[in-house]
Scaffold this motif. Structure first.
Motif, short mmCIF file in Angstrom:
data_model
loop_
_atom_site.label_atom_id
_atom_site.label_comp_id
_atom_site.label_asym_id
_atom_site.label_seq_id
_atom_site.Cartn_x
_atom_site.Cartn_y
_atom_site.Cartn_z
N THR A 44 0.82 -1.22 0.00
CA THR A 44 0.00 0.00 0.00
C THR A 44 0.85 1.27 0.00
O THR A 44 0.33 2.35 -0.25
CB THR A 44 -0.94 0.03 1.22
OG1 THR A 44 -0.16 0.17 2.42
CG2 THR A 44 -1.76 -1.24 1.31
N VAL A 50 2.60 -7.28 -8.23
CA VAL A 50 1.50 -8.22 -8.05
C VAL A 50 1.14 -8.81 -9.40
O VAL A 50 1.45 -8.23 -10.45
CB VAL A 50 0.26 -7.56 -7.40
CG1 VAL A 50 0.57 -7.07 -6.00
CG2 VAL A 50 -0.26 -6.42 -8.27
N SER A 74 -6.58 -15.24 -3.40
CA SER A 74 -5.41 -14.36 -3.29
C SER A 74 -4.26 -15.20 -2.76
O SER A 74 -4.38 -15.85 -1.72
CB SER A 74 -5.69 -13.21 -2.33
OG SER A 74 -6.86 -12.51 -2.68
N ILE A 80 -0.74 -14.87 -1.27
CA ILE A 80 0.00 -13.78 -0.66
C ILE A 80 1.34 -14.27 -0.13
O ILE A 80 1.43 -15.29 0.55
CB ILE A 80 -0.81 -13.16 0.50
CG1 ILE A 80 -2.23 -12.80 0.04
CG2 ILE A 80 -0.08 -11.94 1.06
CD1 ILE A 80 -2.29 -11.80 -1.08
N ALA A 140 2.45 -10.94 -4.61
CA ALA A 140 1.09 -11.44 -4.41
C ALA A 140 0.51 -11.77 -5.78
O ALA A 140 0.79 -11.10 -6.77
CB ALA A 140 0.23 -10.41 -3.69
N PHE A 152 -3.22 -13.06 -7.72
CA PHE A 152 -4.67 -13.15 -7.56
C PHE A 152 -5.24 -13.91 -8.75
O PHE A 152 -4.83 -13.68 -9.90
CB PHE A 152 -5.27 -11.74 -7.45
CG PHE A 152 -4.66 -10.95 -6.32
CD1 PHE A 152 -5.25 -10.95 -5.07
CD2 PHE A 152 -3.47 -10.26 -6.51
CE1 PHE A 152 -4.66 -10.25 -4.02
CE2 PHE A 152 -2.88 -9.56 -5.46
CZ PHE A 152 -3.48 -9.56 -4.21
N GLU A 175 -9.74 -8.10 -5.13
CA GLU A 175 -8.80 -8.42 -4.04
C GLU A 175 -7.44 -7.78 -4.30
O GLU A 175 -6.78 -7.28 -3.38
CB GLU A 175 -8.66 -9.93 -3.89
CG GLU A 175 -9.94 -10.65 -3.48
CD GLU A 175 -10.48 -10.22 -2.14
OE1 GLU A 175 -9.68 -9.86 -1.25
OE2 GLU A 175 -11.71 -10.23 -1.96
N MET A 176 -7.00 -7.81 -5.56
CA MET A 176 -5.73 -7.17 -5.91
C MET A 176 -5.79 -5.67 -5.63
O MET A 176 -4.85 -5.09 -5.06
CB MET A 176 -5.41 -7.44 -7.39
CG MET A 176 -4.12 -6.81 -7.90
SD MET A 176 -4.26 -5.07 -8.42
CE MET A 176 -5.30 -5.23 -9.87
N HIS A 184 -5.43 -5.02 -2.07
CA HIS A 184 -4.09 -5.36 -1.57
C HIS A 184 -3.08 -4.25 -1.85
O HIS A 184 -2.15 -4.05 -1.06
CB HIS A 184 -3.62 -6.66 -2.22
CG HIS A 184 -2.41 -7.26 -1.57
ND1 HIS A 184 -2.44 -7.86 -0.34
CD2 HIS A 184 -1.12 -7.34 -1.99
CE1 HIS A 184 -1.24 -8.30 -0.03
NE2 HIS A 184 -0.41 -7.98 -1.01
N LYS A 193 -12.41 -1.78 -3.90
CA LYS A 193 -12.84 -3.17 -3.84
C LYS A 193 -14.26 -3.26 -3.30
O LYS A 193 -15.10 -4.00 -3.84
CB LYS A 193 -11.91 -4.00 -2.96
CG LYS A 193 -12.41 -5.42 -2.73
CD LYS A 193 -11.86 -6.06 -1.48
CE LYS A 193 -12.67 -7.27 -1.08
NZ LYS A 193 -12.19 -7.91 0.15
#
Length: 387
Positions: free
Chosen positions: A38, A111, A296, A298, A303, A305, A335-336, A339, A346
């Motif tokens: 994030t 990701v 997901s 992780i 990560a 998805f 979900e991505m 994340h 989302k």
């Protein structure tokens, strides 16, 4: 060959596996800390469309993701890149489940979002390649398969944490054919592997106000490996006041998952690899089918998805790939998006999907020609998101 010689050869093969796993365990212990996705200034999202229906549903999932992230894309904060080379034809031509250049391209991303891959089976016209999914999870150390299951009308909001690397899968192609009468496969659990998946479940519970973690095993029969998994869950329970551990057996869990009295109070689940694979598929069917569920994967540095269904050979063979349900992969995109730091986007998607698939249902996918195509459903979803 005499029996003692057979035993010695089997023991040597087993010893080699143990030595190899000692190295893997040390690598886990010495791995760098977890990256906070994030807080990245720029996120590169790698897209692997997959086989069969994969490219059809990925096209629609990308439309949704790019709509939700249009401002971030315009600002240069998020970038999508397609990774080539992973169709079954391309993998078969190189006789590699996960070609080296594909893995390097994956590692250049932060990701990944992937469609379903073909894993050849006996009788298929392809080399007997091992699962590309498993290789990718191991190479990127994606140790937690996180699968949400929501059925709002029944008050169900579950999150499953499946250990994604060890168990029966890690040595799945390394069993020992001792002789014509005896074959041995293995179930593997390391202490660091158990700790990181159990801790991930507890951390999620803590961050989301959950008070229960249910650990699912077959410890009444598989006493050592599954017993150690339970011990780890209880050891971590002491670090998380307000969160209690409940133990259930995998057969009871699968049999009674739809029994609301049995599942009352269950919120977060943590399971070894094989049990998690089975129980989450059962839960997805309860939710509405594999086409509705996402996963997901992780790790601390990467990560991934994905949809949890297969390549849809039946649909492809009957010229119905364009009628495949894209919801699983669309949910994976959601979900991505959460994340990498946009949970509100989302939630916007989840709310719109509830309208489109549960309450309003103006456009319905049946996966047959009497229903909507994936593109038509996605048009409806995008219109709903835009309101």
């Amino acid at each position: 060959m005499d029996q003692e010689q057979v035993i010695r050869e089997a023991a040597e093969k087993f010893a080699a596996l143990i030595r190899e796993d000692f190295k893997r365990i040390e690598a886990i212990k010495n791995a760098p800390g977890r990256k906070d996705f994030t807080k990245l200034d720029h996120v590169t999202v790698g897209i692997l469309p997959g086989d069969g229906i994969g490219p059809y549903i990925m096209e629609q999932a990308l439309r949704v993701a790019k709509f939700l992230l249009k401002d971030e894309i315009a600002a240069g904060k998020v970038e999508f890149t397609t990774i080539e080379g992973m169709t079954i034809e391309e993998r078969a031509a190189k006789n590699q489940s996960l070609p080296d250049e594909v893995l390097e391209a994956c590692k250049a991303c932060d990701v990944l979002v992937k469609g379903p891959f073909v894993t050849p089976r006996a009788g298929d016209p392809w080399p007997n390649l091992v699962s590309a999914n498993s290789l990718m999870r191991r190479a990127l150390q994606l140790y937690a398969a996180v699968r949400p299951v929501r059925i709002p009308e029944k008050g169900i909001d579950w999150t499953f944490f499946r250990e994604n690397i060890e168990g029966e899968y890690i040595w799945g192609n390394k069993g020992i054919q001792v002789n014509d009468d005896l074959a041995v496969d293995f179930k593997v659990l390391s202490r660091p592997g158990a700790e990181r998946i159990c801790r991930a479940a507890f951390e999620f519970a803590k961050a989301n106000g959950k008070t229960n973690v249910t650990v699912v095993t077959k410890a009444n029969i598989v006493k050592l490996v599954d017993g150690n998994f339970i011990k780890m869950a209880h050891a971590l329970e002491k670090e998380y006041p307000g969160i209690t551990v409940r133990e259930e057996l995998v057969d009871s869990m699968a049999a009674k998952l739809t029994d609301q009295e049995f599942t009352k109070g269950m919120q977060v689940f943590v399971l070894p690899n094989l049990y998690g694979d089975i129980v989450t598929d059962v839960a997805a069917e309860y939710q509405g089918g594999l086409g509705t569920a996402s996963s997901s994967n992780i790790g601390d540095q990467y990560a991934l998805f994905e949809a949890i269904h297969g390549v849809g050979n039946f649909l492809v063979q009957h010229n119905r790939a364009q009628y495949a349900d894209p919801c699983s992969l669309i949910r994976a995109m959601g979900e991505m998006i959460a994340h990498i730091g946009y949970p509100e986007k989302k939630q916007q998607l989840v709310d719109a999907l509830d309208i489109c698939t549960r309450t309003e249902k103006k456009v319905v996918i049946t996966t047959d020609k009497d229903g909507a195509t994936a593109a038509e459903f996605t048009d409806y979803l995008l219109d709903t998101l835009a309101k």
